[in-house]
Every structure is written in C-alpha cells, then in structure tokens.
Design a protein around this motif. Structure first.
Motif, mmCIF file in Angstrom:
data_model
loop_
_atom_site.group_PDB
_atom_site.id
_atom_site.type_symbol
_atom_site.label_atom_id
_atom_site.label_comp_id
_atom_site.label_asym_id
_atom_site.label_seq_id
_atom_site.Cartn_x
_atom_site.Cartn_y
_atom_site.Cartn_z
ATOM 1 N N LEU A 161 25.699 33.040 49.161
ATOM 2 C CA LEU A 161 26.313 32.302 48.061
ATOM 3 C C LEU A 161 25.379 31.198 47.588
ATOM 4 N N CYS A 162 25.563 30.775 46.341
ATOM 5 C CA CYS A 162 24.887 29.563 45.882
ATOM 6 C C CYS A 162 25.563 28.373 46.556
ATOM 7 N N ARG A 163 24.924 27.223 46.509
ATOM 8 C CA ARG A 163 25.483 26.053 47.193
ATOM 9 C C ARG A 163 26.864 25.686 46.654
ATOM 10 N N SER A 164 27.030 25.772 45.352
ATOM 11 C CA SER A 164 28.299 25.387 44.738
ATOM 12 C C SER A 164 29.447 26.240 45.250
ATOM 13 N N HIS A 165 29.246 27.554 45.288
ATOM 14 C CA HIS A 165 30.342 28.416 45.725
ATOM 15 C C HIS A 165 30.499 28.403 47.239
ATOM 16 N N HIS A 166 29.437 28.121 47.974
ATOM 17 C CA HIS A 166 29.589 27.935 49.411
ATOM 18 C C HIS A 166 30.422 26.692 49.685
ATOM 19 N N ARG A 167 30.164 25.636 48.947
ATOM 20 C CA ARG A 167 30.918 24.395 49.130
ATOM 21 C C ARG A 167 32.396 24.598 48.788
ATOM 22 N N ARG A 168 32.663 25.404 47.785
ATOM 23 C CA ARG A 168 34.043 25.674 47.381
ATOM 24 C C ARG A 168 34.695 26.805 48.188
ATOM 25 N N ARG A 169 33.888 27.466 49.039
ATOM 26 C CA ARG A 169 34.347 28.618 49.816
ATOM 27 C C ARG A 169 34.830 29.743 48.892
ATOM 28 N N MET A 170 34.165 29.916 47.778
ATOM 29 C CA MET A 170 34.540 30.920 46.800
ATOM 30 C C MET A 170 33.683 32.166 46.992
ATOM 31 N N THR A 171 34.203 33.116 47.751
ATOM 32 C CA THR A 171 33.487 34.363 47.985
ATOM 33 C C THR A 171 33.696 35.315 46.809
ATOM 34 N N SER A 172 32.951 36.395 46.811
ATOM 35 C CA SER A 172 33.093 37.374 45.739
ATOM 36 C C SER A 172 34.490 37.996 45.737
ATOM 37 N N ALA A 173 35.048 38.212 46.936
ATOM 38 C CA ALA A 173 36.383 38.800 47.021
ATOM 39 C C ALA A 173 37.433 37.879 46.417
ATOM 40 N N LEU A 174 37.334 36.585 46.705
ATOM 41 C CA LEU A 174 38.297 35.643 46.151
ATOM 42 C C LEU A 174 38.121 35.500 44.650
ATOM 43 N N ALA A 175 36.868 35.486 44.204
ATOM 44 C CA ALA A 175 36.617 35.375 42.772
ATOM 45 C C ALA A 175 37.149 36.590 42.031
ATOM 46 N N HIS A 176 36.961 37.765 42.621
ATOM 47 C CA HIS A 176 37.461 38.985 41.992
ATOM 48 C C HIS A 176 38.984 38.991 41.958
ATOM 49 N N ALA A 177 39.601 38.552 43.053
ATOM 50 C CA ALA A 177 41.059 38.545 43.106
ATOM 51 C C ALA A 177 41.646 37.587 42.082
ATOM 52 N N ALA A 178 40.957 36.475 41.876
ATOM 53 C CA ALA A 178 41.443 35.484 40.919
ATOM 54 C C ALA A 178 41.061 35.818 39.487
ATOM 55 N N ALA A 179 40.188 36.836 39.331
ATOM 56 C CA ALA A 179 39.731 37.251 37.993
ATOM 57 C C ALA A 179 39.170 36.062 37.224
ATOM 58 N N LEU A 180 38.364 35.257 37.912
ATOM 59 C CA LEU A 180 37.773 34.084 37.293
ATOM 60 C C LEU A 180 36.300 34.326 37.026
ATOM 61 N N SER A 181 35.774 33.769 35.989
ATOM 62 C CA SER A 181 34.348 33.790 35.707
ATOM 63 C C SER A 181 33.725 32.550 36.308
ATOM 64 N N PRO A 182 32.400 32.523 36.492
ATOM 65 C CA PRO A 182 31.746 31.337 37.036
ATOM 66 C C PRO A 182 32.017 30.080 36.226
ATOM 67 N N ASP A 183 32.327 30.227 34.927
ATOM 68 C CA ASP A 183 32.541 29.053 34.081
ATOM 69 C C ASP A 183 33.954 28.485 34.196
ATOM 70 N N THR A 184 34.845 29.253 34.829
ATOM 71 C CA THR A 184 36.230 28.794 34.900
ATOM 72 C C THR A 184 36.716 28.580 36.320
ATOM 73 N N LEU A 185 35.771 28.498 37.252
ATOM 74 C CA LEU A 185 36.153 28.223 38.631
ATOM 75 C C LEU A 185 36.750 26.826 38.739
ATOM 76 N N PRO A 186 37.679 26.636 39.651
ATOM 77 C CA PRO A 186 38.268 25.299 39.814
ATOM 78 C C PRO A 186 37.224 24.301 40.284
ATOM 79 N N VAL A 187 37.359 23.090 39.825
ATOM 80 C CA VAL A 187 36.458 22.000 40.189
ATOM 81 C C VAL A 187 37.193 21.078 41.130
ATOM 82 N N GLU A 188 36.559 20.710 42.216
ATOM 83 C CA GLU A 188 37.184 19.806 43.174
ATOM 84 C C GLU A 188 37.350 18.422 42.568
ATOM 85 N N THR A 189 38.471 17.804 42.824
ATOM 86 C CA THR A 189 38.708 16.434 42.388
ATOM 87 C C THR A 189 39.170 15.626 43.573
ATOM 88 N N ASP A 190 38.870 14.355 43.566
ATOM 89 C CA ASP A 190 39.284 13.478 44.662
ATOM 90 C C ASP A 190 40.769 13.123 44.532
#
Length: 216
Positions: free
Chosen positions: A187-216
């Motif tokens: 994984l790239c660092r961003s998706h490793h940090r978010r724990r966003m694997t290919s399986a989860l991304a596929h299940a969520a039907a999300l594109s790289p531009d619409t992945l959730p962003v972590e907020t404090d």
C-alpha cells in the motif's frame, strides 16, 4: 573489492527475480554461488519468484552459522565464487554479521535481498543490521503499486481482506492468498495509515479521490 550489497524494497518489487537473475548471469560465466534463503513462499530450501521461477537453495535456519557453512564447504573442495541471500530480513542480526565476515575474510561478494519494514512499519532486525553493515544499499527500481495506482511504500498484513497491525512479526504468507487466509498487500503510506486495503476499497466502491479523511 568484494562487497556486501543489500537490495531492498517492498513486496512485489522483483527482489527474488533479481536474485535469480544475478545467479543466472554469474553461472553463465562459469561462476558458482551459494544461495541462502529463509521461509520462502515455495517451501524450505527454495528461492522462488512470483513469475514462477524456482531454484534450490540452502535454508538459513535460525542460529545457523552461515560463515561456518561456507568454510566447511570450501574446506571439502567446494567452489564458492559469490553468495546470494533472499528473504534476508528474516536473518538473525548475528547472521548478518557473518555475511560481512564472508566478504571481509573470504573475499566473496554477498548479495542480500529483503524488505526493510514489517506490516507494522517497524524495521526487521535482519534488515536493520544490513543497513548498518552493508557496503552498498540498492533500492529496487521496479516500483510496486498500491491499489490506488500510487507508488507502494508499505507492506500490509491482511486477514479476511482487513489489515491487521498486531501479531508476530514473521508469519509466512503471500500476496496471492485468498481473502480468507493471512495474506499481504503493498500500500501507499496514506492507505496504510488509513488501513484501506484493496478489498475494503472495492467493497465500499470508493475511488482514491473520495476516500474518507481522518479528522481529530
């Protein structure tokens, strides 16, 4: 001058393929080498590439004296012109010291191949020692890719398609395992940090531009 060279990179970047190629090129010129490996995906005493190439190797078991093995082989008339070590991240630090001694005392080139960090982004002890001792460190030029298309920089362990960050440092698996098994993914660092694997991304039907962003 003989060298200890550490070829490093993520999974899927062609380390084992290059190890096999170096061995083939030197063999074609009449040179004879010893190949060490540990915990290869193809089984004990094998060096294998995901391209399907496999060759015999010496299993570098824990606490095995690699220097002593070569001295014994050469003392009995065996010819050794160079040494190749695959899955070098799994070596004990003491075994990496032995690789350096092989270079310095026996005058042999040693080519070590391994990943640098584990699924928790922590250095493997063997890789850390190689970084400390190697005459030269080479980053593999074949870039592995994250599912999003970015350059993969981190190794992830998955169970059922979900990334895990706890467990033993060494659990043998592969990138081609079924989703129900323990497997690995780059994984790239961003998706490793978010724990966003290919399986989860596929299940969520999300594109790289619409992945959730972590907020404090």
């Amino acid at each position: 001058m003989p060298e200890l060279v550490f070829f490093s990179g993520t999974m899927d970047c062609g380390k084992s393929t290059l190890a096999l190629q170096i061995g083939h090129n030197r063999s074609a010129r009449g040179l004879q080498g010893v190949i060490f490996t540990r915990d290869d995906r193809a089984g004990e005493g094998k060096l294998s590439s995901r391209l399907g190439l496999v060759t015999e190797a010496v299993e570098a078991a824990p606490e095995m004296d690699l220097y002593g093995y070569l001295v014994g082989r050469m003392s009995h008339g065996g010819r050794v012109d160079h040494v190749i070590v695959d899955e070098a991240q799994f070596l004990d630090p003491a075994q990496v010291d032995q690789l350096a001694r092989i270079v310095d005392d026996l005058g042999l080139d040693v080519f070590a191949f391994g990943i640098t960090t584990d699924f928790r982004t922590k250095l493997f002890p063997g890789s850390q020692r190689l970084i400390e001792l190697a005459d030269r460190i080479e980053t593999l030029q074949v870039e592995a890719m994250c599912w999003c298309g970015a350059r993969a920089t981190h190794n992830a362990r998955t169970v059922g398609g979900e990334m895990v960050v706890e467990g033993a440092q060494v659990v043998v698996g592969d990138v081609d395992r079924s989703p129900e098994e323990i497997g690995y993914e780059v994984l790239c660092r961003s998706h490793h940090r978010r724990r966003m694997t290919s399986a989860l991304a596929h299940a969520a039907a999300l594109s790289p531009d619409t992945l959730p962003v972590e907020t404090d």
